[in-house]
Design an enzyme around this catalytic site. Structure first.
Site, PDB file in Angstrom:
ATOM      1  CE1 TYR A 104      -3.255   2.838   0.176  1.00  0.00           C
ATOM      2  CE2 TYR A 104      -2.806   3.050   2.527  1.00  0.00           C
ATOM      3  CZ  TYR A 104      -3.422   3.503   1.380  1.00  0.00           C
ATOM      4  OH  TYR A 104      -4.206   4.642   1.418  1.00  0.00           O
ATOM      5  CG  ASP A 145      -3.750   1.927  -3.679  1.00  0.00           C
ATOM      6  OD1 ASP A 145      -3.226   2.519  -4.650  1.00  0.00           O
ATOM      7  OD2 ASP A 145      -4.553   2.469  -2.895  1.00  0.00           O
TER       8      ASP A 145
END
Length: 255
Positions: A104, A145
């Site tokens: 992330y 992500d």
């Protein structure tokens, strides 16, 4: 082997959607981001009942990463070695001979901000660590992500986004540095529909207008890239009631 990544933007809120999707799509490995749960609150039992073993690193309200697998995981590590950071953004484990890294990447807030500088420093540390990891694990997959749209075709309006966070040149250069280590963008191994995105803002009817960015990625080392049979975005999940603002990305490896 099906592998997938999904920023769920609160696992507590999205757990029913995740369980339904796991039953329907039946991925072998799933990397989750923004679980936003402390470890004691992680839904281990519900996921076990769905057939998945979980490893996770979380914190209250923000961040949080997890790897779900239908088979045992080993050699679990949290964070970027040598990079001091309290934020739970990196988790790695080995599954069926493949080293999976769930990421992330920091958002960066705005170009020129302290958070933007932190993002670039974080990405540089990540690349340095992955160079060593890739030497140890030739079969490696990075899923997550990345908060970076790599190319103009990954942005609904490149002229509007140029120079802004998520699409600034230093961020895109950092993404290219990851590829230069020996990774391939699984999504771009295949012909894809134009304007294919993974994230749409909740505001301004962005999803309905398809005003999105492709910022969620699966990067594969060379041996895995050669075995990749497909990669697609599970756009339908963004249409659900109370959806995450991200859609999952799923790839199939021939093993």
């Amino acid at each position: 082997m099906k592998i997938a990544t999904w920023n769920v933007n609160s696992l507590k809120v999205r757990l029913p959607q995740l369980l339904d999707w796991l039953e329907r799509a039946a991925p072998h490995v799933v990397c989750l981001q923004e679980t936003k749960l402390e470890d004691h609150a992680f839904p281990v039992k519900a996921l076990q009942e769905a057939g998945y073993e979980s490893v996770f690193a979380g914190q209250k309200t923000y961040n949080g990463v997890a790897i779900l697998s239908r088979t045992p995981q080993s050699d679990v590590s949290v964070g970027i070695p040598g990079f001091s950071d309290d934020q739970k953004r990196v988790l790695a484990s080995t599954i069926a001979g493949i080293r999976f890294v769930c990421l992330y990447v920091p958002n960066g807030q705005a170009v020129g901000s302290d958070k933007y500088a932190y993002k670039l420093k974080w990405l540089a540390a990540l690349a340095q660590w992955l160079r060593l990891e890739l030497a140890r694990h030739p079969n490696m997959a990075l899923l997550g992500d990345f908060n970076i749209a790599p190319e103009p075709r990954d942005v609904h309006d490149p002229a509007l986004w140029e120079g802004h966070v998520l699409f600034s040149e230093p961020e895109r250069a950092a993404f290219r540095d990851l590829l230069a280590l020996g990774f391939k963008d699984a999504f771009r191994l295949f012909e894809q529909p134009e304007k294919s995105f993974t994230w749409w803002d909740y505001r301004m009817m962005a999803f309905r207008r398809n005003h999105g960015l492709r910022i969620d990625h699966i990067l594969l080392s060379e041996p895995l890239a050669r075995s990749c049979a497909s990669c697609s975005i599970e756009r339908e999940l963004r249409k659900l009631e109370r959806p995450s603002d991200h859609a999952p990305v799923i790839a199939e490896l021939k093993t």
